[in-house]
Design a protein around this motif. Structure first.
Motif, PDB file in Angstrom:
ATOM      1  N   PHE A  61       0.840  -1.195   0.000  1.00 36.94           N
ATOM      2  CA  PHE A  61       0.000   0.000   0.000  1.00 36.94           C
ATOM      3  C   PHE A  61       0.872   1.239   0.000  1.00 36.94           C
ATOM      4  O   PHE A  61       1.766   1.393   0.823  1.00 36.94           O
ATOM      5  CB  PHE A  61      -0.919   0.008   1.230  1.00 36.94           C
ATOM      6  N   THR A  62       0.626   2.129  -0.955  1.00 41.17           N
ATOM      7  CA  THR A  62       1.290   3.426  -1.026  1.00 41.17           C
ATOM      8  C   THR A  62       0.209   4.493  -0.960  1.00 41.17           C
ATOM      9  O   THR A  62      -0.655   4.539  -1.832  1.00 41.17           O
ATOM     10  CB  THR A  62       2.085   3.563  -2.337  1.00 41.17           C
ATOM     11  N   PRO A  63       0.214   5.336   0.063  1.00 39.60           N
ATOM     12  CA  PRO A  63      -0.866   6.320   0.225  1.00 39.60           C
ATOM     13  C   PRO A  63      -0.699   7.541  -0.693  1.00 39.60           C
ATOM     14  O   PRO A  63      -0.363   8.632  -0.245  1.00 39.60           O
ATOM     15  CB  PRO A  63      -0.763   6.713   1.696  1.00 39.60           C
ATOM     16  N   TYR A  64      -0.945   7.346  -1.981  1.00 36.24           N
ATOM     17  CA  TYR A  64      -0.886   8.475  -2.903  1.00 36.24           C
ATOM     18  C   TYR A  64      -2.022   9.443  -2.576  1.00 36.24           C
ATOM     19  O   TYR A  64      -3.156   9.025  -2.381  1.00 36.24           O
ATOM     20  CB  TYR A  64      -1.018   8.001  -4.344  1.00 36.24           C
ATOM     21  N   PRO A  65      -1.756  10.759  -2.543  1.00 37.06           N
ATOM     22  CA  PRO A  65      -2.805  11.706  -2.149  1.00 37.06           C
ATOM     23  C   PRO A  65      -3.922  11.867  -3.190  1.00 37.06           C
ATOM     24  O   PRO A  65      -5.021  12.275  -2.850  1.00 37.06           O
ATOM     25  CB  PRO A  65      -2.053  13.025  -1.964  1.00 37.06           C
TER      26      PRO A  65
END
Length: 101
Positions: A61-65
């Motif tokens: 999981f990468t929390p891209y805005p």
């Protein structure tokens, strides 16, 4: 009257000489067995082979805005899950469900 009758007979003879559409159903039946069914079989084999190689682990999981933006809650459930939400493949804005940070 004989002119009309001769024109009618000429048209009838022309359409009979053209062959009509008697072989159309047989052509489509042959195409179904020779082209369509093997095509479906090849597609099924392709999917089966890809499933054998596919990893069933969750991607990182990468929390891209710019992804998973919630400007208003969904009108069902808790408002945070999409209608066809899958906890294994669809992360929430904070990450996957059951994942402890």
């Amino acid at each position: 009257m004989s002119l009309t009758r001769s024109a009618f007979l000429a048209r009838r003879a022309f359409s009979a000489a053209a062959g009509g559409h008697e072989g159309g159903a047989n052509t489509w039946k042959i195409l179904s067995f020779v082209v369509a069914l093997p095509g479906v079989a090849v597609c099924m084999a392709n999917v089966w082979m890809k499933m054998q190689r596919h990893s069933h682990d969750q991607p990182e999981f990468t929390p891209y805005p710019h992804l998973r933006i919630r400007t208003k809650p969904f009108p069902w459930g808790d408002g945070n899950h999409s209608l066809f939400h899958n906890a294994h493949t669809n992360p929430l804005p904070t990450g996957y469900e059951g994942e402890h940070h």
